[in-house]
Design a protein around this motif. Sequence first.
Motif, PDB file in Angstrom:
ATOM      1  N   ASP A  69       0.814  -1.217   0.000  1.00 24.07           N
ATOM      2  CA  ASP A  69       0.000   0.000   0.000  1.00 24.07           C
ATOM      3  C   ASP A  69       0.845   1.263   0.000  1.00 24.07           C
ATOM      4  N   GLY A  70       2.053   1.163   0.503  1.00 23.35           N
ATOM      5  CA  GLY A  70       2.871   2.340   0.767  1.00 23.35           C
ATOM      6  C   GLY A  70       3.101   2.446   2.262  1.00 23.35           C
ATOM      7  N   SER A  71       4.230   2.986   2.671  1.00 24.03           N
ATOM      8  CA  SER A  71       4.558   3.086   4.086  1.00 24.03           C
ATOM      9  C   SER A  71       3.501   3.876   4.846  1.00 24.03           C
ATOM     10  N   HIS A  72       3.142   3.369   6.039  1.00 25.46           N
ATOM     11  CA  HIS A  72       2.180   4.053   6.892  1.00 25.46           C
ATOM     12  C   HIS A  72       2.869   5.031   7.840  1.00 25.46           C
ATOM     13  N   PHE A  73       4.205   5.062   7.807  1.00 27.17           N
ATOM     14  CA  PHE A  73       4.959   5.964   8.676  1.00 27.17           C
ATOM     15  C   PHE A  73       5.629   7.103   7.909  1.00 27.17           C
ATOM     16  N   TRP A  74       5.924   6.879   6.631  1.00 23.54           N
ATOM     17  CA  TRP A  74       6.641   7.895   5.847  1.00 23.54           C
ATOM     18  C   TRP A  74       5.622   8.759   5.109  1.00 23.54           C
ATOM     19  N   PRO A  75       5.541  10.064   5.417  1.00 18.49           N
ATOM     20  CA  PRO A  75       4.490  10.932   4.854  1.00 18.49           C
ATOM     21  C   PRO A  75       4.562  11.122   3.348  1.00 18.49           C
ATOM     22  N   TYR A  76       5.686  10.783   2.733  1.00 21.65           N
ATOM     23  CA  TYR A  76       5.803  10.941   1.281  1.00 21.65           C
ATOM     24  C   TYR A  76       5.752   9.594   0.546  1.00 21.65           C
ATOM     25  N   SER A  77       5.192   8.598   1.205  1.00 22.66           N
ATOM     26  CA  SER A  77       5.023   7.312   0.531  1.00 22.66           C
ATOM     27  C   SER A  77       3.877   7.398  -0.467  1.00 22.66           C
ATOM     28  N   SER A  78       3.728   6.363  -1.276  1.00 29.30           N
ATOM     29  CA  SER A  78       2.710   6.353  -2.327  1.00 29.30           C
ATOM     30  C   SER A  78       1.286   6.325  -1.772  1.00 29.30           C
ATOM     31  N   LEU A  79       1.122   6.044  -0.489  1.00 28.91           N
ATOM     32  CA  LEU A  79      -0.208   5.984   0.116  1.00 28.91           C
ATOM     33  C   LEU A  79      -0.855   7.355   0.205  1.00 28.91           C
ATOM     34  N   PHE A  80      -0.049   8.413   0.274  1.00 27.66           N
ATOM     35  CA  PHE A  80      -0.571   9.755   0.500  1.00 27.66           C
ATOM     36  C   PHE A  80      -0.410  10.624  -0.739  1.00 27.66           C
ATOM     37  N   VAL A  81      -1.484  11.324  -1.081  1.00 28.11           N
ATOM     38  CA  VAL A  81      -1.461  12.166  -2.281  1.00 28.11           C
ATOM     39  C   VAL A  81      -1.705  13.638  -1.960  1.00 28.11           C
ATOM     40  N   ARG A  82      -2.180  13.952  -0.756  1.00 23.92           N
ATOM     41  CA  ARG A  82      -2.458  15.338  -0.373  1.00 23.92           C
ATOM     42  C   ARG A  82      -1.638  15.718   0.853  1.00 23.92           C
ATOM     43  N   ASP A  83      -1.361  17.007   0.989  1.00 25.02           N
ATOM     44  CA  ASP A  83      -0.585  17.485   2.136  1.00 25.02           C
ATOM     45  C   ASP A  83      -1.305  17.199   3.450  1.00 25.02           C
ATOM     46  N   SER A  84      -2.643  17.285   3.424  1.00 24.26           N
ATOM     47  CA  SER A  84      -3.403  17.025   4.652  1.00 24.26           C
ATOM     48  C   SER A  84      -3.202  15.582   5.113  1.00 24.26           C
ATOM     49  N   GLU A  85      -3.101  14.657   4.168  1.00 21.63           N
ATOM     50  CA  GLU A  85      -2.860  13.257   4.516  1.00 21.63           C
ATOM     51  C   GLU A  85      -1.455  13.071   5.084  1.00 21.63           C
ATOM     52  N   ARG A  86      -0.514  13.826   4.562  1.00 19.72           N
ATOM     53  CA  ARG A  86       0.857  13.725   5.053  1.00 19.72           C
ATOM     54  C   ARG A  86       0.956  14.258   6.487  1.00 19.72           C
ATOM     55  N   VAL A  87       0.218  15.323   6.757  1.00 24.58           N
ATOM     56  CA  VAL A  87       0.183  15.860   8.123  1.00 24.58           C
ATOM     57  C   VAL A  87      -0.432  14.828   9.069  1.00 24.58           C
ATOM     58  N   GLN A  88      -1.518  14.196   8.627  1.00 22.74           N
ATOM     59  CA  GLN A  88      -2.154  13.166   9.439  1.00 22.74           C
ATOM     60  C   GLN A  88      -1.199  12.001   9.699  1.00 22.74           C
ATOM     61  N   CYS A  89      -0.412  11.642   8.701  1.00 20.21           N
ATOM     62  CA  CYS A  89       0.565  10.568   8.856  1.00 20.21           C
ATOM     63  C   CYS A  89       1.568  10.916   9.956  1.00 20.21           C
ATOM     64  N   VAL A  90       2.043  12.152   9.943  1.00 16.36           N
ATOM     65  CA  VAL A  90       3.008  12.584  10.959  1.00 16.36           C
ATOM     66  C   VAL A  90       2.376  12.552  12.346  1.00 16.36           C
ATOM     67  N   ILE A  91       1.131  13.045  12.457  1.00 17.19           N
ATOM     68  CA  ILE A  91       0.436  13.056  13.751  1.00 17.19           C
ATOM     69  C   ILE A  91       0.315  11.640  14.308  1.00 17.19           C
ATOM     70  N   SER A  92      -0.157  10.722  13.470  1.00 16.05           N
ATOM     71  CA  SER A  92      -0.347   9.344  13.927  1.00 16.05           C
ATOM     72  C   SER A  92       0.987   8.671  14.239  1.00 16.05           C
ATOM     73  N   GLY A  93       1.996   8.950  13.419  1.00 13.58           N
ATOM     74  CA  GLY A  93       3.312   8.376  13.664  1.00 13.58           C
ATOM     75  C   GLY A  93       3.916   8.861  14.970  1.00 13.58           C
ATOM     76  N   VAL A  94       3.757  10.155  15.257  1.00 12.22           N
ATOM     77  CA  VAL A  94       4.275  10.723  16.507  1.00 12.22           C
ATOM     78  C   VAL A  94       3.590  10.073  17.708  1.00 12.22           C
ATOM     79  N   CYS A  95       2.281   9.840  17.586  1.00 12.50           N
ATOM     80  CA  CYS A  95       1.544   9.182  18.675  1.00 12.50           C
ATOM     81  C   CYS A  95       2.088   7.780  18.936  1.00 12.50           C
ATOM     82  N   CYS A  96       2.410   7.060  17.875  1.00 15.29           N
ATOM     83  CA  CYS A  96       2.972   5.707  18.035  1.00 15.29           C
ATOM     84  C   CYS A  96       4.330   5.754  18.717  1.00 15.29           C
TER      85      CYS A  96
END
Length: 399
Positions: A212-239
């Motif tokens: 699917d693309g990395s769930h931790f790296w905000p610039y992986s193929s899973l994310f196409v919008r900046d808002s999704e990349r921000v969400q990735c960082v938020i969730s990753g920081v929580c982990c």
Amino acid sequence: MVAHSSDGLSATAPVTGGDVLVDARVSIEEKPPRSLDSTQQATEEERVQLPTVDAFRRAIPPHCFERDLTRSLRYLVQDFAALAFLYFALPVFEYFGLFGYLAWNVLMGVFGFALFVVGHDCLHGSFSDNQVLNDIIGHIAFSPLFSPYFPWQKSHKLHHAFTNHIDKDHGHVWIQDKDWEKMPTWKKLFNPMPFSGWLKWFPVYTLFGFCDGSHFWPYSSLFVRDSERVQCVISGVCCVACAYVALAIAGSYSNWFWYYWVPLSFFGCMLVIVTYLQHADEVAEVYEADEWSFVRGQTQTIDRFYGFGLDETMHHITDGHVAHHFFNKIPHYHLIEATEGVKKVLEPLFETQYGYKYQVNYDFFVRFLWFNIKLDYLVHKTKGILQFRTTLEEKAKAK
């Protein structure tokens, strides 16, 4: 009425309507096979009319779609309490040495997965009527499990929208014959190795992003919008924050590894086993774009009863998964009742490929290991329809 295939899979016909609208009625006409044996011509199957999503919706009691926040919170507290109790009881388990430690890890994996199912309700919006609250609770459930909530929310919804679509269902790695021929030997040998189940959740899927693309790296193929990349960082920081808290409590890297990361790997293994067996079996079909439809794809989902109290403990995501796939906004505590409605709709199709698929699997772990050896890659059953190579070869030998 239930018909059973030779491997014990029942083929009654439910399929639940999801939260995606589908054409009113789907006609399916299967065509002669184009592979395995190019000279072999299969007789054309009878046209099958699949029920509509609305037909399933009408068969399910309306209260099954209702969310009860109090009840949802109860399960959240229940699962955290079970995990806390297991930590409290750890010295008792360790009294029995390696066997006790192994049993403790297995239970941690089971109850960790139960907590994951509660967070899974959140990402689907079936925990409560308030999605902001769902997202907050989802992070509370997912972050201690080192599972980034927002990235999981996106990848998992794609899996639900395109279940068993050969190109778009990335939640499961559908390997075709053309892919298998090009794969290096080490990749071919990875799945059959028993320990692979402990590695597929992390790092293979969530960190490395296969496929699917990395769930931790905000610039992986899973994310196409900046808002999704921000969400990735938020969730990753929580982990990472939860992992750091665990390290502070453990007091040493050694304790952190043996009492936080190892039980996490058992949770990951249970997650891999459950999700794999929900969609992989000898009878399951996978479809190319021209043959795929929402309803048709969902009919290839399989309900499995594990027994030993596991289905109840893991909130019936194992034996109520077909209903969940058609209506993912049904809370987990209504899935079994919703499944009965699904069965009634699909009952006329019990002799077809599109019937309700259910199997009792007390041997779920052995079955998972065996399927990873046997179900190696897909070939075309007919144009646009694929099944596992071994399934079609066994059918050809039986003729």
